[in-house]
Write a protein that holds these residues in place. Structure first.
Motif, PDB file in Angstrom:
ATOM      1  N   ALA A 138       0.854  -1.209   0.000  1.00 30.77           N
ATOM      2  CA  ALA A 138       0.000   0.000   0.000  1.00 30.77           C
ATOM      3  C   ALA A 138       0.879   1.245   0.000  1.00 30.77           C
ATOM      4  O   ALA A 138       0.614   2.226  -0.714  1.00 30.77           O
ATOM      5  CB  ALA A 138      -0.915  -0.021   1.223  1.00 30.77           C
ATOM      6  N   ARG A 139       1.983   1.175   0.782  1.00 26.88           N
ATOM      7  CA  ARG A 139       2.886   2.341   0.826  1.00 26.88           C
ATOM      8  C   ARG A 139       3.468   2.608  -0.565  1.00 26.88           C
ATOM      9  O   ARG A 139       3.576   3.729  -1.039  1.00 26.88           O
ATOM     10  CB  ARG A 139       4.007   2.071   1.850  1.00 26.88           C
ATOM     11  CG  ARG A 139       4.899   3.272   2.140  1.00 26.88           C
ATOM     12  CD  ARG A 139       5.839   2.994   3.320  1.00 26.88           C
ATOM     13  NE  ARG A 139       6.809   1.939   2.994  1.00 26.88           N
ATOM     14  CZ  ARG A 139       7.950   2.191   2.327  1.00 26.88           C
ATOM     15  NH1 ARG A 139       8.233   3.428   1.922  1.00 26.88           N
ATOM     16  NH2 ARG A 139       8.798   1.209   2.050  1.00 26.88           N
ATOM     17  N   HIS A 140       3.854   1.470  -1.260  1.00 25.49           N
ATOM     18  CA  HIS A 140       4.389   1.654  -2.612  1.00 25.49           C
ATOM     19  C   HIS A 140       3.344   2.284  -3.537  1.00 25.49           C
ATOM     20  O   HIS A 140       3.662   3.147  -4.364  1.00 25.49           O
ATOM     21  CB  HIS A 140       4.861   0.304  -3.167  1.00 25.49           C
ATOM     22  CG  HIS A 140       6.295   0.007  -2.825  1.00 25.49           C
ATOM     23  ND1 HIS A 140       7.307   0.057  -3.765  1.00 25.49           N
ATOM     24  CD2 HIS A 140       6.898  -0.290  -1.654  1.00 25.49           C
ATOM     25  CE1 HIS A 140       8.472  -0.211  -3.189  1.00 25.49           C
ATOM     26  NE2 HIS A 140       8.267  -0.451  -1.908  1.00 25.49           N
ATOM     27  N   TYR A 141       2.072   1.824  -3.438  1.00 29.08           N
ATOM     28  CA  TYR A 141       1.063   2.399  -4.348  1.00 29.08           C
ATOM     29  C   TYR A 141       0.962   3.908  -4.121  1.00 29.08           C
ATOM     30  O   TYR A 141       0.874   4.699  -5.054  1.00 29.08           O
ATOM     31  CB  TYR A 141      -0.282   1.692  -4.154  1.00 29.08           C
ATOM     32  CG  TYR A 141      -0.283   0.309  -4.803  1.00 29.08           C
ATOM     33  CD1 TYR A 141      -0.446  -0.849  -4.046  1.00 29.08           C
ATOM     34  CD2 TYR A 141      -0.066   0.172  -6.172  1.00 29.08           C
ATOM     35  CE1 TYR A 141      -0.404  -2.108  -4.636  1.00 29.08           C
ATOM     36  CE2 TYR A 141      -0.023  -1.075  -6.771  1.00 29.08           C
ATOM     37  CZ  TYR A 141      -0.185  -2.217  -5.997  1.00 29.08           C
ATOM     38  OH  TYR A 141      -0.108  -3.458  -6.575  1.00 29.08           O
ATOM     39  N   ALA A 142       1.027   4.286  -2.832  1.00 31.65           N
ATOM     40  CA  ALA A 142       0.894   5.727  -2.528  1.00 31.65           C
ATOM     41  C   ALA A 142       2.143   6.477  -3.000  1.00 31.65           C
ATOM     42  O   ALA A 142       2.050   7.451  -3.765  1.00 31.65           O
ATOM     43  CB  ALA A 142       0.700   5.913  -1.024  1.00 31.65           C
ATOM     44  N   GLN A 143       3.327   6.018  -2.609  1.00 27.33           N
ATOM     45  CA  GLN A 143       4.565   6.778  -2.829  1.00 27.33           C
ATOM     46  C   GLN A 143       5.093   6.615  -4.255  1.00 27.33           C
ATOM     47  O   GLN A 143       5.594   7.556  -4.865  1.00 27.33           O
ATOM     48  CB  GLN A 143       5.645   6.296  -1.837  1.00 27.33           C
ATOM     49  CG  GLN A 143       5.208   6.282  -0.376  1.00 27.33           C
ATOM     50  CD  GLN A 143       5.459   7.604   0.320  1.00 27.33           C
ATOM     51  OE1 GLN A 143       5.223   8.656  -0.278  1.00 27.33           O
ATOM     52  NE2 GLN A 143       5.939   7.551   1.569  1.00 27.33           N
ATOM     53  N   ARG A 144       5.057   5.380  -4.776  1.00 23.93           N
ATOM     54  CA  ARG A 144       5.677   5.141  -6.090  1.00 23.93           C
ATOM     55  C   ARG A 144       4.732   5.480  -7.230  1.00 23.93           C
ATOM     56  O   ARG A 144       5.150   6.007  -8.267  1.00 23.93           O
ATOM     57  CB  ARG A 144       6.115   3.668  -6.177  1.00 23.93           C
ATOM     58  CG  ARG A 144       6.748   3.320  -7.536  1.00 23.93           C
ATOM     59  CD  ARG A 144       7.262   1.888  -7.575  1.00 23.93           C
ATOM     60  NE  ARG A 144       7.706   1.541  -8.925  1.00 23.93           N
ATOM     61  CZ  ARG A 144       8.118   0.317  -9.277  1.00 23.93           C
ATOM     62  NH1 ARG A 144       8.129  -0.662  -8.354  1.00 23.93           N
ATOM     63  NH2 ARG A 144       8.509   0.057 -10.517  1.00 23.93           N
ATOM     64  N   TRP A 145       3.414   5.146  -7.034  1.00 19.36           N
ATOM     65  CA  TRP A 145       2.480   5.347  -8.157  1.00 19.36           C
ATOM     66  C   TRP A 145       1.436   6.432  -7.876  1.00 19.36           C
ATOM     67  O   TRP A 145       0.544   6.646  -8.728  1.00 19.36           O
ATOM     68  CB  TRP A 145       1.789   4.004  -8.474  1.00 19.36           C
ATOM     69  CG  TRP A 145       2.740   3.006  -9.108  1.00 19.36           C
ATOM     70  CD1 TRP A 145       3.339   3.110 -10.323  1.00 19.36           C
ATOM     71  CD2 TRP A 145       3.196   1.772  -8.522  1.00 19.36           C
ATOM     72  NE1 TRP A 145       4.146   1.998 -10.536  1.00 19.36           N
ATOM     73  CE2 TRP A 145       4.089   1.182  -9.460  1.00 19.36           C
ATOM     74  CE3 TRP A 145       2.961   1.124  -7.314  1.00 19.36           C
ATOM     75  CZ2 TRP A 145       4.723  -0.042  -9.204  1.00 19.36           C
ATOM     76  CZ3 TRP A 145       3.595  -0.083  -7.070  1.00 19.36           C
ATOM     77  CH2 TRP A 145       4.467  -0.661  -7.998  1.00 19.36           C
ATOM     78  N   GLY A 146       1.487   7.064  -6.705  1.00 13.56           N
ATOM     79  CA  GLY A 146       0.539   8.152  -6.426  1.00 13.56           C
ATOM     80  C   GLY A 146      -0.890   7.669  -6.397  1.00 13.56           C
ATOM     81  O   GLY A 146      -1.793   8.315  -6.953  1.00 13.56           O
TER      82      GLY A 146
END
Lengths: 93, 417, 147, 947
Positions: free
Chosen positions: D298-306
């Protein structure tokens, strides 16, 4: 894919080699004197050891020479490769 | 043993599955003495123990397995079953097995998922055609079903097959309809459960480390990683490790143990209806009930006990599969693994007595042992019980390598000779 | 980029003899795994002589194999990369310096790989395998240039 | 829309259209299909294998068990089971969900879920046992097969291409996270070739979700790509780690020129594994609903893909990293409903931060269950009892549309284990780490446990979940905690047994998120520690790898080299029909307009019998045996005597294997005292040379003799027939015909070309074989064709050759022999040099089995009715009704010359049964009566040879 150290050409990929069975099975000088059991021993019976095994390879797509090797049949590691006629080295401890 | 059935499943569902008990008894230690000890807890070993108990009323039987039952070649093969071998002796042995397969789930009250979906062996050149036609004639005479199909009939039987491939078009094929596949794990567990219920001790993580012999040279017992066991009859069914166990009794064997790799694809909906094998293009394939394409390759070229092989062997196999079935190029390999197959010079098994009284051996199945599991166990049990080869096992004696009466299925099958 | 040319036919003789007898034929005997413009080392006691062979002073086997081989010449900086499409050898300068020569494999064909100079590579292959080799090399050549 | 206004590494200037299950959406360049779906609020992406439960996106990488979709890039370019998390978004991408009917939202098969109580682990072994013995195959299996499988297999041939590259590097670094990048920079600095590969489309690994680290990441990558000794391979998975650092990589290219993938086969002096770690899910009831996601993903979706995967977020946490993910989502605008801390208490610093942020943390809490149909809508939280199970009686509902699971980390030790490295259990980190290595390999970063903080041990995390209903540990194969408990209860105690009985870890993610949970539960059931139970074997490939990558360029005509003989082109122009013989293509017959094979072959045979035929025999193997001991060497190998063979004379040689069976045959000509021209069968060329080299080098090293293959140097033109000499003689110079009897060889000139001329015959007619350098063969062939025109010279193929030699009773190794036939069986004992002490196989000829009177011997067979042809391979039986095979038909042909069909066969005690009648089995009709005759049907005395 093994990397095999040909005594003449050095380390080469297994694709260039052909395995040719157990080594030091010297063909009896005069087979006619052998019993059927002794002859079968030469033809078919093998150590098939799990551990250090003396075997024959040929650098068929390389220098074309047959040579012997000491390889461990559990770890597939080579301890040594050596030319025909040379005494086989003692396996590592 | 409490019987398996749909009704039993429903009853247990309502009781939170609490009623199921272990499918086989697993004593931690072997007893001090047995009438017969089977070395090797694969399909062949467990089947032998089952038939010894069931048909020969042998009292105390143990199966000693150095790892976990079914963990050797039984759990590593591509589950193909067929009996269309060339020589009458082979046809008799393998068809004896197929006949047992046909009733095995009911015999063991365990669904081994025997699926006679047909095994089709492809011919790509005139030589192949001659060889397979010879098989069809020989099989028919020996009462084994086998039929020759032309190329179009092969494609109709196996729609994904490309008979017009550029390099080695398909000229036709030999089809054995009674051949097929089964679930390998279920065979080991099914026999273990049934044998255990008949009193057989199945002892895992128990490796044989020595064979003790009496004054007359006959077997008197075994030393194992879990202590000594006294017995006068030992059946060695250890596949790739056979040479190692027999060496404990000073018996040299005509065997070499090679890695045999296999692989499965990711699971897909049913697309492959049968089993297809090709010597020339060198691969064989079927689809498991879970939907994975199950693909087998040839052996690696050097003997090894590592149960692992080279990636170039997998490339060689998958080149062939993609040539036969071009749409599978985008399928993905999910997992590959290796077994240790003990091969003889004539590619036929060894079932019978050895020079050591009381020591019996069943090995040499090479790449084709799974298909023979019930038949191998059945005839080996009879051989051990009676102390003389069962008629079907007789031709597969150890001394054939001395007399020269070989049963050379590889030569006859024109495997690259 | 890499240029692939078919070499014109060339006369050659397979020589098998002791190194001493080989030396009596005239051209300098190349060290193992190397070659000169006259003589390619293929194995201990085995060489490929280019052009017309001399007369050996001692037991030897000289066999004309001119029509056995077809030659392909590869030229250009990407040649080693192209060769690594089907040949498992390490072809970096350190491992396969100019002057190197050996039998090896390319895909399913046995080849003699010879590097007369830094940018010049030659593949000698049995005549019936050359169409296969050419087809593989051309397809791989097309993929060398990023798509 | 859940796309954040700013942030992420996506290129907001490049929108990309794509469709999922027929609906159109847009994402951006840099998105994966998964991030783009989430950005459009799509969570429901698939159905599970057995119960067809709705499934959402669990992860952001290769460990994804649920988001498996079908990708369709056109005809032949449709692939099943693609992980949406690993599919870079491209314009016009078409994706479809799998394993559901009639639709993803309403899947009828989900009804199976109702029967899940019956459908526990291994149910199929315990039922489907009737009615009848074939009930499984006929009735139940088809049903099970339709329910099983995930995606659809591709249907059309794949038009894309796949490359291969052998590569060598001083250092191969696998994994381009921070540790991998550092290792690559260090290796590059040390000099030598470096290869850095990563399965993601971008390098950076965990840094891709750390915006603060992006500038340094960009700088590092710039430095690496500027270094010519460094090869950077994105979208490249190291899937197989073999012996002596032979590592196979699968690179996805998808180039416009249809090069889809390339297989890299790398030999590295040293390998650095920087393969990171995978986050562990947590077992609790209903942990498989769409919207339940790994915290770090979930953190990656927020930080990496906005992308904000949920607005109202809850988290269940057994490891500190759960808090970083929760806070990151809060910073991105999500409301945090609650954090269920499974441990007694979280570290003070994190509690303080949570308090500062107004995030409610429930210590020592677990999830009793979740709610929501096709997407999570809430959960029941409760304090954990003594046994670890959340106490349902004290549950409080919490609404949420996203539930994060932070179960701690499992270092990725797959490749290290594939390389036969030993693993060691690290109790502090509660994980298996790389131990003693068997290759030159070092492990760095999270895969070696570096940078990992301890969390709640997996056994304590799983404690209490063994009885929880529908608590999934293998989400793709629908394996629940209860299945594990059932397996152990039924006696499956080895972890390998548990895996096979429950299928836990056998799905396309191969247990990346389920193996440790399964192991923990088994340890709990057996009352043993995790290391005592142990892991199952790690096997190649690390992630599923396409068949095409393995097959590479060996496809179509390049599947296997097509070897064409020197006269191939001419034969093609003549409209010859070819047959494959090994790798060769040989002309089988030369049909005139409208001719079927039989008519063409009859015509070709009659031409050879009555005038002259011409045949390309170039594919025969040829070995030049040279040296003072050449004759002695041949005597020790072949059955024949050679020392007394005259120069310029030939003999038909026979080679056995040591077991006494015929291995190869061929004419051997002596050109000089120390030079023999040995021919072998086409199929035997390579293996005979190999066998003779074996004996030369290792058994008879004292002999001065050398072997050289000349198979492809010589073109061989066979000229056979009564007019053969009339055609040939005018073209020959330098030959003394008076001293050129049958079985002779001479060096002379034919049509001006230096040639070795053999007088040999495989047809029984006056015959010659003109050996000229292969490049000259077409010219000599033309000259012979012109010279023969007046004599009706006729090209013939392999089929006619087979008939002609069968009429003479000549054997073909591989057809009359099959590796079980001795010289005496084939009636060739007359070839054996009587005075010779030994030859290969001689000793075996006196084994008991070889001396039996009933051995199968070569005989001729003539059909009684003189019309029908027995099948090749037909079994020979003594009476029409016997089922006892006594041999088989090896060859059967129509004979235009003799006017009746002929056959050869091997028959028990055959030579003593001449004149008897035997029967050949038939596949469709009664057995055919045959008369046993001598194998030679034509000119037994060989008068024609001496014409």
């Amino acid at each position: 894919m093994l990397m095999i150290d040909c005594p003449w050409c050095g380390a080469r990929a297994e694709l260039e080699f052909r395995h040719c069975g157990e080594a030091h099975l010297l063909r009896p000088a005069d087979p006619a004197t052998l019993s059927d059991a002794q002859w079968a021993d030469y033809l078919a019976f093998r150590d098939n050891a799990r551990g250090w095994a003396r075997e024959r390879w040929r650098h068929v797509h390389g220098c074309g020479r047959f040579f012997n090797a000491l390889r461990h049949t559990q770890t597939d590691r080579f301890a040594a490769t050596y030319k025909p006629g040379q005494a086989w080295p003692e396996p590592p401890a | 043993m409490s019987g398996f059935s749909a009704f039993r499943l429903l009853r247990e569902a309502l009781r939170g599955q609490s009623g199921w008990e272990p499918q086989w008894r697993a004593p931690a230690q072997p007893q001090a003495e047995y009438d017969v000890v089977i070395v090797g807890g694969g399909g062949h070993g467990l089947a032998t123990a089952y038939y010894l108990a069931k048909e020969h009323r042998v009292g105390r039987i143990a199966v000693l397995e150095k790892g976990w039952i079914g963990g050797g070649n039984t759990g590593r093969n591509t589950t193909i079953i067929r009996s269309n071998y060339l020589f009458p002796e082979s046809a008799a042995l393998y068809d004896h097995a197929v006949q047992l397969w046909e009733g095995l789930s009911q015999e063991l009250n365990y669904n081994v998922m025997f699926s006679p979906r047909g095994v089709l062996m492809l011919a790509h050149n005139v030589h192949d055609e001659q060889s397979f036609r010879r098989h069809v004639h020989a099989n028919r005479l020996a009462g084994v079903d086998n039929e020759w199909l032309d190329a179009e009939a092969c494609r109709a039987f196996c729609p994904p097959l490309d008979i017009h491939q550029q390099r080695y078009p398909v000229l036709g094929g030999a089809l054995q309809r009674r051949g097929g596949v089964a679930r390998h794990d279920a065979v080991a567990w099914g026999y273990a459960r049934a044998a255990s219920a008949l009193g057989v001790d199945i002892i895992q993580n128990c490796e044989v480390t020595g064979i003790t012999r009496g004054v007359d040279g006959g077997v008197t017992g075994l030393s194992t990683s879990r202590g000594e066991v006294r017995t006068r009859k030992v059946g060695v069914v250890a596949a790739g490790s056979t040479s190692l166990v027999m060496a404990m009794a000073g018996v040299r064997m005509p065997l070499e143990s090679f890695p045999l790799q296999a692989l499965v694809s990711e699971p897909v909906k049913p697309v492959f209806p049968c089993v297809v094998m090709s010597n020339t293009v060198h691969a064989y394939i079927s689809q498991s009930d879970k939907g994975e394409l199950v693909i087998g390759a040839g052996t690696d070229q050097y003997p090894s006990y590592s149960q692992a092989g080279g990636v170039q062997i997998l490339s060689h196999t998958l080149e062939a599969i993609c040539e036969l079935f071009p749409m599978f190029r985008r399928m993905r390999m999910l997992r590959s693994w290796g077994g240790i197959v003990d091969t003889t010079t004539d590619r036929s098994p060894i079932i019978g007595l050895t020079p050591v009284p009381g020591l019996y051996v069943n090995c040499g199945w090479g790449t084709g042992g799974f298909k023979a599991t019930p038949g191998s166990g059945h005839v080996f049990a009879a051989t051990i019980a009676r102390g003389e080869p069962h008629p079907i096992a007789a031709p597969f004696s150890l001394d054939r390598f001395v007399t020269g009466r070989l049963i050379d299925e590889a030569a006859a099958a024109a495997v690259a000779h | 980029m890499v240029e692939i040319r078919e070499m014109p036919p060339f006369a050659c003789t397979l020589l098998q003899a002791s190194a001493a007898v080989a030396a009596t034929l005239g051209p300098a005997v190349p060290a193992p795994l190397t070659a000169t413009e006259e003589m390619l080392w293929l194995g201990p006691e085995e060489w490929l002589l280019l052009g017309e062979p001399g007369v050996p002073q001692g037991p030897a086997s000289l066999v004309d194999v001119s029509d056995r081989y077809r030659g392909l010449a590869l030229h250009g900086p990407g040649a080693a990369t192209l060769l690594n499409e089907g040949c498992p050898l390490d072809l970096a300068d350190a491992a396969f310096p100019p002057g190197s020569c050996t039998r090896t494999v390319f895909g399913k064909a046995e080849v003699i790989l010879w590097r007369p100079s830094a940018a010049e590579w030659r593949l000698l292959v049995a005549r019936s395998f050359s169409p296969y080799l050419l087809a593989l090399l051309h397809e791989a050549q097309a993929d060398l240039t990023p798509g | 829309m859940t796309r954040l206004a700013t942030g992420g590494r996506i290129d907001r200037t490049r929108p990309l259209r794509f469709s999922f299950d027929g609906r159109d959406y847009t994402g951006f360049a840099g998105d994966t299909l998964a991030s783009a779906l989430l950005a459009n609020g799509v969570h429901l992406v698939g159905r599970s294998f057995k119960y067809h439960r709705p499934r959402g996106i669990l992860s952001a990488g290769v460990e994804e068990p649920n988001a498996l979709v079908e990708i369709d890039r056109g005809v032949g370019r449709r692939e099943p089971n693609a992980r949406a998390t690993m599919v870079p978004l491209v314009e016009g991408l078409v994706a479809r969900s799998q394993n559901r009917w009639p639709s993803l939202r309403f899947d009828l098969a989900a009804l199976a879920g109702l029967g899940s109580a019956v459908l526990g682990a291994g149910f199929y072994y315990k039922t489907f046992l009737g009615p009848g013995r074939d009930a499984w195959h006929k009735r139940w299996e088809p049903l099970i097969r339709r329910m099983a499988g995930l995606g659809r297999a591709p249907e059309a041939a794949d038009p894309d291409r796949y490359g291969n590259r052998y590569a060598h590097a001083e250092v191969l670094v696998v994994g381009a996270g921070p540790a991998g990048i550092a290792a690559a920079l260090e290796a590059a600095a040390a000099g030598g070739r470096v290869i850095l590969c990563d399965e993601q489309a971008e390098f950076g690994g965990s840094l891709l979700a750390e915006p603060r680290a992006w500038p340094q990441l960009a700088a590092d990558m710039a430095a690496l790509s500027a270094n010519p000794a460094v090869t950077l391979l994105p979208r490249t998975t190291a899937f197989s780690y073999g012996l002596q650092n032979f590592v196979a990589l699968a690179q996805v290219l998808e180039q416009p020129n249809d090069l889809r993938e390339r297989l890299w086969q790398v030999r590295a002096q040293r390998v650095v594994l920087a393969t990171g770690a995978l986050e562990r899910p947590i077992p609790f009831s209903g942990n498989d609903r769409p919207g339940v996601m790994l915290a770090d993903a979930a953190r990656h979706y927020a930080q990496r893909w906005g992308v904000l995967p949920g607005r109202n977020v809850a988290a269940v946490v057994a490891h500190d990293t759960g808090y970083a993910a929760t806070f990151a989502l809060q910073d991105a605008g999500a409301v945090i409903a609650a954090v269920l801390e499974m441990r007694e208490a979280a570290p003070a610093a994190l509690l303080a931060e949570a308090a500062r942020r107004g995030v409610r943390v429930l210590a020592n809490h677990g999830v009793v269950g979740t709610r929501g149909g096709l997407r999570i809508s809430g959960l029941l939280a409760a304090p954990r009892g003594a046994d670890g199970a959340p106490d349902a009686a004290r549950a409080t509902p919490i609404a949420c549309d996203l539930l994060l699971m932070a179960g701690g980390w499992t270092p990725s030790v797959h490749l290290f284990s594939q390389a036969r490295g030993m693993l060691r259990w690290d109790a502090a980190l509660d994980a298996f780490l790389p131990g003693e290595a068997r290759e030159a390999v070092t492990c760095v970063g999270a895969c070696a446990g570096e940078g990992l903080a301890p969390g709640l041990p997996v056994t304590q995390m799983a404690a209490g979940s063994a009885r929880a209903p529908k608590a999934f540990i293998d989400q793709q194969n629908d394996v629940t905690t209860r299945d594990i408990a059932l397996a152990v209860r039924e006696g499956f105690r080895s972890i390998e047994h548990v895996k096979r009985y429950t299928t836990n870890g056998m799905a396309t993610d191969q247990g990346k998120t389920s193996n440790m949970l399964g192991l923990a539960l088994v340890a709990g059931e057996l009352g043993r520690s995790v290391p005592e139970v142990g892991l199952t074997t790690f096997r190649a490939p690390y992630t599923p790898t396409s068949f095409g990558a393995f097959a590479g360029r060996h496809r179509g005509l390049q599947f296997d080299p097509v070897r064409a003989a020197p006269l191939h082109d001419w034969a093609v122009q003549q409209g010859a029909v070819f047959e494959p013989v090994g790798q060769w293509q040989r002309a089988r017959y030369f049909p005139h307009a409208g001719e079927e094979m039989r008519a063409a072959v009859d015509r070709e045979c009659l031409a050879v019998r009555e005038s002259v035929g011409i045949f390309d025999a170039s594919t025969l193997g040829k070995i030049e045996v040279v040296g003072p001991d050449a004759a002695l060497f041949l005597e020790r190998c072949y059955v024949n005597a050679w020392q007394k063979l005259g120069i310029g004379r030939c003999r038909y040689g026979l080679l056995l294997r040591e077991d006494g069976f015929i291995y190869d045959d061929g004419v051997v000509g002596r050109l000089a005292a120390d030079r023999f021209h040995v021919t072998t069968t086409t199929g035997g060329a390579a293996r005979v040379l190999h066998m003779l080299e074996d004996y030369r080098q290792t058994e008879f090293p004292e002999l001065h003799v050398w072997l050289t293959s000349t198979t492809e140097h010589w073109g061989v033109i066979a000229l056979q027939g009564p007019r053969a000499r009339d055609v040939l003689a005018p073209l020959v110079a330098g030959l003394d015909w008076a001293d050129f009897p049958h079985m002779a060889v001479a060096e002379c000139r034919v049509a001006g070309i230096a040639a070795r001329l053999f007088r040999v015959s495989f047809s029984g007619e006056l015959g010659f074989e003109v050996n000229v350098p292969a490049s000259q063969a077409p010219a000599v062939w033309q000259a012979l064709m012109q010279a023969g025109a007046a004599h009706g010279i006729t090209p013939y193929g392999t089929e006619a050759m087979h008939v002609l030699r069968a009429e003479k009773g000549f054997i073909i190794v591989g057809q009359e022999t099959d590796g079980t036939v001795t010289p005496d069986d084939a009636g060739l004992t007359w070839l054996v040099g009587k005075a010779k002490p030994d030859f290969i196989g001689k000793r075996s000829l006196t084994r008991p089995e070889m001396l039996r009177a009933d051995r199968r011997q070569l005989v001729g067979l003539r059909p009684h009715d003189g019309r029908n042809l027995p099948d090749e391979g037909a079994q020979l039986i003594a009476t029409a009704t016997s089922r006892e095979a006594e041999g088989h038909v090896t060859s059967a042909y129509r004979s235009a010359s003799l006017g009746h069909p002929i056959a050869l066969g091997l028959l028990a005690g055959g030579r003593a049964r001449l004149g008897d009648t035997v029967f050949a089995t038939s596949l469709n009709g009664a057995p055919m009566a045959l008369e046993v005759v001598a194998p030679c049907f034509l000119d037994p005395k060989g008068d024609r040879l001496r014409g």
